[in-house]
Design a protein around this motif. Structure first.
Motif, PDB file in Angstrom:
ATOM      1  N   ASP A  76       3.188   6.969   2.409  1.00 46.93           N
ATOM      2  CA  ASP A  76       3.607   6.550   3.750  1.00 46.93           C
ATOM      3  C   ASP A  76       5.111   6.296   3.865  1.00 46.93           C
ATOM      4  OD1 ASP A  76       4.013   4.079   2.586  1.00 46.93           O
ATOM      5  OD2 ASP A  76       2.231   3.151   3.452  1.00 46.93           O
ATOM      6  N   ARG A  78       7.005   4.178   2.428  1.00 45.87           N
ATOM      7  CA  ARG A  78       7.501   2.814   2.192  1.00 45.87           C
ATOM      8  C   ARG A  78       7.661   2.619   0.689  1.00 45.87           C
ATOM      9  NH1 ARG A  78       3.619  -1.348   5.128  1.00 45.87           N
ATOM     10  NH2 ARG A  78       2.041  -0.214   3.952  1.00 45.87           N
ATOM     11  N   ALA A 112      -0.744  -1.243   1.795  1.00 44.46           N
ATOM     12  CA  ALA A 112      -1.658  -0.094   1.928  1.00 44.46           C
ATOM     13  C   ALA A 112      -1.921   0.399   0.513  1.00 44.46           C
ATOM     14  CB  ALA A 112      -1.025   1.001   2.770  1.00 44.46           C
ATOM     15  N   TYR A 114      -3.122   3.724  -1.918  1.00 49.80           N
ATOM     16  CA  TYR A 114      -3.316   5.175  -1.939  1.00 49.80           C
ATOM     17  C   TYR A 114      -3.569   5.670  -3.365  1.00 49.80           C
ATOM     18  CZ  TYR A 114      -0.815   4.614   2.495  1.00 49.80           C
ATOM     19  OH  TYR A 114      -0.414   4.212   3.734  1.00 49.80           O
ATOM     20  N   ARG A 154      -8.580   3.168   8.229  1.00 52.72           N
ATOM     21  CA  ARG A 154      -7.760   2.144   8.874  1.00 52.72           C
ATOM     22  C   ARG A 154      -8.689   0.972   9.167  1.00 52.72           C
ATOM     23  NH1 ARG A 154      -5.690   5.286  13.968  1.00 52.72           N
ATOM     24  NH2 ARG A 154      -4.811   3.256  14.456  1.00 52.72           N
ATOM     25  N   GLU A 161      -3.325  -3.431  10.482  1.00 57.16           N
ATOM     26  CA  GLU A 161      -4.303  -2.549   9.854  1.00 57.16           C
ATOM     27  C   GLU A 161      -4.028  -2.423   8.367  1.00 57.16           C
ATOM     28  OE1 GLU A 161      -5.682   0.697  13.219  1.00 57.16           O
ATOM     29  OE2 GLU A 161      -3.994   1.196  11.937  1.00 57.16           O
ATOM     30  N   VAL A 163      -4.463   0.245   5.552  1.00 59.17           N
ATOM     31  CA  VAL A 163      -4.688   1.684   5.427  1.00 59.17           C
ATOM     32  C   VAL A 163      -4.933   2.019   3.964  1.00 59.17           C
ATOM     33  CG1 VAL A 163      -3.685   3.977   5.807  1.00 59.17           C
ATOM     34  CG2 VAL A 163      -3.196   2.131   7.410  1.00 59.17           C
TER      35      VAL A 163
ATOM     36  N   PHE B 210       0.254  -3.425  17.602  1.00 60.34           N
ATOM     37  CA  PHE B 210      -0.092  -4.042  16.315  1.00 60.34           C
ATOM     38  C   PHE B 210       0.643  -3.304  15.207  1.00 60.34           C
ATOM     39  CE2 PHE B 210      -3.191  -0.835  17.479  1.00 60.34           C
ATOM     40  CZ  PHE B 210      -3.238  -0.027  16.357  1.00 60.34           C
ATOM     41  N   PRO B 211       0.941  -3.999  14.108  1.00 62.57           N
ATOM     42  CA  PRO B 211       1.599  -3.305  12.993  1.00 62.57           C
ATOM     43  C   PRO B 211       0.591  -2.436  12.230  1.00 62.57           C
ATOM     44  CG  PRO B 211       1.875  -5.705  12.871  1.00 62.57           C
ATOM     45  CD  PRO B 211       0.788  -5.437  13.855  1.00 62.57           C
ATOM     46  N   THR B 212       1.021  -1.285  11.841  1.00 61.90           N
ATOM     47  CA  THR B 212       0.179  -0.408  11.018  1.00 61.90           C
ATOM     48  C   THR B 212       1.050   0.557  10.224  1.00 61.90           C
ATOM     49  OG1 THR B 212      -1.587   1.249  10.996  1.00 61.90           O
ATOM     50  CG2 THR B 212      -0.161   1.248  12.918  1.00 61.90           C
ATOM     51  N   ALA B 213       0.585   0.885   9.041  1.00 60.57           N
ATOM     52  CA  ALA B 213       1.297   1.878   8.225  1.00 60.57           C
ATOM     53  C   ALA B 213       0.794   3.279   8.523  1.00 60.57           C
ATOM     54  CB  ALA B 213       1.090   1.558   6.747  1.00 60.57           C
ATOM     55  N   LEU B 216       3.313   5.900   9.853  1.00 56.17           N
ATOM     56  CA  LEU B 216       4.242   6.273   8.774  1.00 56.17           C
ATOM     57  C   LEU B 216       3.577   7.307   7.866  1.00 56.17           C
ATOM     58  CD1 LEU B 216       5.470   2.684   7.833  1.00 56.17           C
ATOM     59  CD2 LEU B 216       6.949   4.523   8.629  1.00 56.17           C
ATOM     60  N   LEU B 217       2.303   7.053   7.592  1.00 57.93           N
ATOM     61  CA  LEU B 217       1.527   7.972   6.756  1.00 57.93           C
ATOM     62  C   LEU B 217       1.425   9.346   7.418  1.00 57.93           C
ATOM     63  CD1 LEU B 217      -0.455   8.085   4.220  1.00 57.93           C
ATOM     64  CD2 LEU B 217      -2.257   7.634   5.863  1.00 57.93           C
ATOM     65  N   LYS B 220       4.657  11.346   7.422  1.00 54.58           N
ATOM     66  CA  LYS B 220       4.998  11.953   6.134  1.00 54.58           C
ATOM     67  C   LYS B 220       3.999  13.041   5.738  1.00 54.58           C
ATOM     68  CE  LYS B 220       6.837  10.898   1.678  1.00 54.58           C
ATOM     69  NZ  LYS B 220       7.112   9.958   0.647  1.00 54.58           N
ATOM     70  N   GLN B 221       2.727  12.798   5.994  1.00 51.01           N
ATOM     71  CA  GLN B 221       1.697  13.731   5.526  1.00 51.01           C
ATOM     72  C   GLN B 221       1.590  14.999   6.363  1.00 51.01           C
ATOM     73  OE1 GLN B 221       0.128  13.335   2.587  1.00 51.01           O
ATOM     74  NE2 GLN B 221       1.471  11.575   2.387  1.00 51.01           N
TER      75      GLN B 221
END
Lengths: 322, 276
Positions: A76, A78, A112, A114, A154, A161, A163, B210-213, B216-217, B220-221
């Motif tokens: 992601d 980060r 998160a 992975y 999610r 969330e 993930v 709301f915050p979520t990754a 971002l995923l 990138k994906q």
């Protein structure tokens, strides 16, 4: 563990390298990547997840932080931390990973989780569940997303969330790589051990699961107490040198201590790796760093633990490795 | 798998073309096992007649394996990419209705716009697209993603009415505006929109952030950096995808609003758009 010498010893930086081998075993392995909004939380989750995972003997799994991952290296984008996990069976692996992911990563703010193992084509059917099990925490509000044939979950949590991957590939790894540092005093041997561990941490695909990467309580298989599957490696306990010698003279079957008279401290570095090449690289780096550490002549010898080659199919001969 | 390029013949005037072609027979999975002669002999239904492929297209072998390229304005060709399941289906031009209908895998790239019912269910089928990815450089018509069950539809332009209606799951991104009745009767799935849509308060929740990754995923994906490189023959003007990336970048920064619904069908789908 025994330490049979095969040939004459080698020397490196004034330290004797025994002609023996480390005996290692096949294990089930995987790599996980934990990302978060910043390094603090990624590291907090990773540290928590790999806690109490020093040895499969009592922890069920061996885990440790492999290294910090830059945003370029994480799914992601980060900052992240990769951890490696090794277990003796797929069942135990899954049990441990799911409970640790649920209690240590899902709970940690902004994180998160992975897979860190590259997918094969076709996709390997050897998997370890993550989101597949954790999704139920979402109580029906969880959302599944498939990106390029990879399923993510999610799960709504109180900071937004969580993930995570549905599952991660499981690969064949190697556990039980080791070498033992023998010396005159604790400071010299510990200093050399630390230098070795620092060098080994730079090797990709390898972890040293014991505290600080070093253990002073190496073990042998079995015990006089039936309930124990492992007990102290008395052969390398300096306090037992005398008694082992006496027992040996008296005709007891116990062999004499492999410790020489001036060797009063032994520290073992145990490590797991994803491939035999990883194990060899780590072993080479560790032994090299230990021998070249300024131990003031306190580090005398490096040997390795094995069971005479009867238990593990991977034999890493010190002389070949260095 | 063999790859083929089918170029609409330049010597056919638009007025000579039938009003409506059924392009279901144009399938990569079938063509990859055929010879050029066999492909030329494949018959398409045009209005009430049949017409051979060779009379409409110039067929040539493509250097790209597992790729079927269609070149020309195929606005009158319906069901293009219908049931596509593996490999790449590329259209350099517009397509008609039901493009990518019931697609189950692979990729479908359209360097133009589409008619209605993109990736939708058709006939008596209950579900539409069930896997794979459709990328549209232009815009899409009504009912895009109707009864979609899985997969991704990514549109650089806009969509008209009933986007994602009766959607079961999957992801649809529309980089620009959408029409009315967005997400009508959607049960699950994600609609990522470039502009806020008119949503009924009775059917969708009040907007929240709301915050979520996750975005971002997704950013990138989806590997945007590879998209243009994969189609060296298509000019970047034709396969324009910059608005898609821009929208996703805004969402990844967390500057979005989200509504859940459609409550009329107890749905838990999400509609997301960037904050003003």
């Amino acid at each position: 563990m025994n330490s049979p010498k095969l040939n004459s010893p080698k020397h490196r930086g004034g330290v004797e390298i025994d002609s023996t081998f480390a005996e290692a075993f096949d294990m089930k392995a995987t790599r996980l990547i934990i990302t978060a909004n910043d390094r603090t939380w990624a590291m907090a989750a990773a540290t928590s997840m790999v806690g109490f995972a020093t040895s499969v003997i009592a922890c069920g799994i061996e885990m440790a932080i492999e290294r910090v991952r830059t945003p370029d290296e994480t799914p992601d984008g980060r900052l992240g931390v990769s951890v490696l996990a090794f277990a003796v069976s797929k069942t135990e692996m899954e049990k441990q990973i799911v409970s640790r992911a649920g209690q240590c990563v899902l709970t940690c703010p902004t994180t998160a989780l992975y897979s860190g193992i590259e997918e094969t084509k076709p996709k390997s059917d050897k998997r370890v569940a993550i989101g597949k099990s954790l999704r139920y925490f979402g109580d029906g509000h969880q959302i599944s997303k498939v990106i390029d044939s990879r399923r993510f979950w999610r799960i709504p949590v109180m900071d937004g969330e969580f993930v995570c991957d549905h599952d991660v590939p499981r690969v064949d790894g190697i556990g039980g790589g080791n070498f033992i540092l023998l010396g005159k005093d604790v400071d010299a041997v510990l200093g050399a051990s630390r230098a070795a561990v620092d060098a080994m941490r730079k090797v990709e695909g390898v972890i040293m699961p014991f505290p600080g990467g070093v253990t002073r309580s190496g073990s042998k298989i079995g015990s006089k107490y039936a309930k124990l599957v492992a007990s102290t490696n008395d052969a390398y306990c300096p306090s037992l040198r005398g008694s082992r010698l006496r027992e040996s003279r008296s005709g007891d079957s116990m062999p004499p201590s492999p410790l020489q008279l001036d060797e009063s401290v032994a520290m073992e570095i145990v490590f797991d790796g994803l491939t035999p090449a990883n194990i060899r690289s780590a072993m080479r780096a560790g032994i090299d760093a230990a021998c070249h550490f300024d131990h003031g002549g306190g580090l005398l010898r490096i040997t390795a633990g094995n069971y005479g080659g009867k238990l593990g199919r991977h034999h890493f001969h010190l002389h070949e490795v260095v | 798998m063999n790859g083929w390029t089918l170029e609409l013949r330049h010597d056919i005037a638009a007025s000579e073309l039938a009003a409506c072609f059924d392009a279901r027979a144009i399938k990569l999975s079938a063509f990859s096992k055929m010879t050029e002669r066999e492909i030329n002999a494949v018959e398409l239904t045009a209005d009430s007649k049949s017409i051979r492929m060779g009379e409409l297209f110039t067929v040539s072998k493509s250097v790209d394996d597992s790729t079927l390229r269609l070149v020309g304005d195929l606005s009158r060709f319906h069901y293009v990419g219908c049931g596509h399941e593996v490999g790449q289906f590329v259209v350099e031009g517009n397509v008609g209705h039901y493009a990518g209908s019931r697609m189950s895998g692979g990729e479908f790239w359209i360097a133009g716009s589409t008619g209605n019912f993109l990736a939708a269910a058709h006939g008596t089928h209950r579900t539409g697209m069930s896997g794979g990815r459709i990328v549209v450089a232009g815009s899409v018509g009504h009912h895009a993603g109707h009864r979609m069950r899985r997969g991704e539809i990514i549109v650089n332009g806009s969509a008209t009415d009933f986007l994602g209606s009766h959607m079961i799951a999957g992801t649809i991104l529309i980089a620009e505006r959408v029409g009315e009745s967005v997400g009508f009767a959607m049960r699950r799935g994600s609609l990522l929109l470039g502009k806020r849509a008119n949503l009924s308060e009775n059917r969708f929740s009040a907007p929240v952030c709301f915050p979520t990754a996750f975005f971002l995923l997704l950013l990138k994906q989806w590997h945007f950096e590879d998209w243009q490189n994969r189609f060296p023959r298509i000019s970047s003007d034709q396969m324009e995808t910059s608005k898609i990336k821009s929208l996703l970048e805004i969402l990844a920064e967390g500057r979005f609003s989200s509504s859940r619904g459609d409550f009329a069908v107890a749905g838990q789908g999400e509609i997301i758009w960037p904050d003003d």
